[in-house]
Design an enzyme around this catalytic site. Structure first.
Site, PDB file in Angstrom:
ATOM      1  N   MET A  77       0.934  -1.119  -0.154  1.00  0.00           N
ATOM      2  CA  MET A  77       0.155  -0.170   0.190  1.00  0.00           C
ATOM      3  C   MET A  77       0.876   1.549   0.435  1.00  0.00           C
ATOM      4  O   MET A  77       0.608   2.105  -0.186  1.00  0.00           O
ATOM      5  CB  MET A  77      -1.285   0.116   1.056  1.00  0.00           C
ATOM      6  CG  MET A  77      -1.986   0.962   0.688  1.00  0.00           C
ATOM      7  SD  MET A  77      -2.891   1.074  -0.166  1.00  0.00           S
ATOM      8  CE  MET A  77      -4.075  -0.657   0.298  1.00  0.00           C
ATOM      9  N   CYS A  78       1.888   1.436   0.547  1.00  0.00           N
ATOM     10  CA  CYS A  78       3.241   2.042   0.898  1.00  0.00           C
ATOM     11  C   CYS A  78       3.420   2.790  -0.786  1.00  0.00           C
ATOM     12  O   CYS A  78       3.529   3.436  -1.130  1.00  0.00           O
ATOM     13  CB  CYS A  78       3.940   2.503   1.515  1.00  0.00           C
ATOM     14  SG  CYS A  78       4.826   0.746   1.186  1.00  0.00           S
ATOM     15  N   THR A  79       3.801   1.993  -1.077  1.00  0.00           N
ATOM     16  CA  THR A  79       4.631   2.120  -2.323  1.00  0.00           C
ATOM     17  C   THR A  79       3.022   2.302  -3.587  1.00  0.00           C
ATOM     18  O   THR A  79       3.483   3.340  -4.156  1.00  0.00           O
ATOM     19  CB  THR A  79       4.592   0.555  -3.459  1.00  0.00           C
ATOM     20  OG1 THR A  79       6.056   0.457  -2.723  1.00  0.00           O
ATOM     21  CG2 THR A  79       4.761   0.621  -4.670  1.00  0.00           C
TER      22      THR A  79
END
Length: 447
Positions: A228-230
């Site tokens: 999700m951070c990517t």
């Protein structure tokens, strides 16, 4: 112009569906248990007449339909993106005793593809909501979430290799052998469907007879999950941009109103996602966002699940020969599909009924055995626990999942097999989260 014509056609079709649904409701949805004249004509077309593709032993009759409607029990494992499609397809194919299991709850990010759920359902159990939706929409169908112990067929709509392997092991553990001969009545067919990016597969498994999940473990690719951070802050691929719009931007901006999930068949929805994905890609100088990329991931899972539902119908009705036994679907570049027969492994650790040999030197460390169990492509265990019978007593050599036992048995990892008292031909019992069965291995010392 073509887009306008398609939209008009789709709207006409939608209105017709609404009219039929309202008619069911007006009729109380139950004329003789939810029946009305001609309801099952599409199924009877296959069951009440012969055809060039029917099973050689198939005899057309009305009894097959009654078995589907009144007797056949189906277990669907998973009520997510795959499971929603399966439940819909099975219910519309005449199966009215369906049980669904899913331990997950509904998240906002699920609404873009798991079409049985609405915004008001967020936070509630997937299985419960999926069952209520199907029961409310399709008269006479009974989808249950309560535990049950006997099923005719099991269908997996899972996104986890571990969960698939566990179910595979459970069905193998239910097999009954009499004097080494498999009792056919103990076999519960397993239909498994899976997707990964723009690829997928559907397969039919008769436990104890055909290749099981573990027989072909090497065929499963490493699972691709975009962090999700990517997706949110450091996109590198066009897929990251599309996922950002689907998972984060759609729930946030609600372009078509509260509670309206992303519909892959709605050109307006896909066009919105496509435009926003292009904007996201341009912001990070990413190329490769296409309309087809935007559309594809929501459509091919429906194809795979339709294939799985078809195989359930074949087995339950005995009208057609089931898939033999592995179908591959690929729509990365165009559309390509083929089938092949995956062969059963004679030394499969799960279904061969014989211990698998472990070839190690007596001086090898227990850590080396542990590494082999986790890294070997045919085993791929996650946290194996190893026990052996030494001097007539059952001894745990290493167990990772219980902290106190892990700490007590950790020193064994640096000991050699000889130091642990293990002998050539010694049987090791290995338990792992990938299977409910304890697997037996036999040490074969090398010089």
């Amino acid at each position: 112009m073509n887009l306008l014509l398609f939209s008009l056609f789709r709207e006409k079709k939608r209105r017709r569906v609404v009219e039929l649904t309202e008619k069911m409701v007006v009729d109380g949805g139950s004329r003789d248990g939810g029946e009305w004249d001609g309801r099952w004509n599409h199924i009877n077309t296959f069951l009440e007449r012969p055809g060039p593709f029917t099973h050689p032993d198939f005899e057309p009759s009305t009894e097959s339909l009654q078995f589907l409607l009144d007797t056949c029990k189906i277990l669907v494992i998973g009520a997510g993106g795959l499971g929603c499609e399966l439940l819909k397809d099975l219910a519309l194919s005449g199966f009215r005793h369906i049980h669904v299991v899913d331990m997950d709850t509904i998240d906002v990010s699920n609404l873009n593809r798991q079409f049985l759920f609405r915004l008001k359902d967020v936070g509630r159990p997937k299985a419960d909501i999926a069952a209520d939706f199907i029961n409310g929409r399709i008269p006479g169908c009974n989808v249950f979430c309560l535990p049950h112990t006997e099923f005719h067929i099991i269908v997996c709509g899972l996104d986890s290799i571990i969960a698939r392997r566990w179910m595979n092991g459970m069905l193998l553990s239910l097999l009954v052998y009499e004097d080494g001969v498999l009792d056919p009545s103990s076999i519960i067919p397993l239909i498994d469907g899976g997707t990964e990016g723009f690829k997928g597969n559907a397969r039919v498994i008769f436990p104890g007879m055909t290749a099981c999940i573990d027989c072909t473990l090497e065929l499963y690719p490493p699972q691709i999950n975009f962090p999700m951070c990517t997706i949110a802050s450091m996109p590198r691929l066009p897929e990251h941009c599309v996922e950002y719009v689907r998972m984060l931007l759609w729930p946030k901006e609600k372009p078509f109103g509260d509670g309206v999930g992303l519909d892959a068949d709605d050109p307006e929805h896909i066009q919105w996602v496509y435009q926003k994905s292009q904007e996201r890609a341009a912001e990070f100088s990413i190329t490769g966002v296409t309309y087809r990329l935007t559309q594809g991931e929501n459509t091919h899972s429906a194809i795979l699940n339709s294939a799985c539902a078809t195989e359930v119908f074949k087995i339950a009705s005995s009208a057609y020969i089931p898939l033999n036994n592995y179908m591959v679907f690929n729509d990365v570049d165009g559309l390509y599909t083929y089938t092949f027969e995956a062969e059963r492994k004679e030394n499969c650790s799960s279904c061969s009924q014989v211990p698998q040999d472990l070839h190690f030197s007596p001086s090898a460390k227990l850590q080396e055995v542990l590494d082999y169990l986790t890294e070997n492509a045919s085993l791929q265990m996650k946290s194996p626990a190893i026990t052996a019978t030494l001097e007539g007593k059952n001894k745990t050599l290493y167990l990772q999942t219980v902290a106190s036992i892990e700490q007590r048995t950790r020193p064994n990892l640096s000991k050699s097999l000889k130091e642990l008292g293990l002998l050539d031909g010694q049987e090791l019992a290995v338990a792992d989260v990938t299977t409910p069965q304890t697997l037996l291995f036999k040490l074969s010392f090398t010089s």
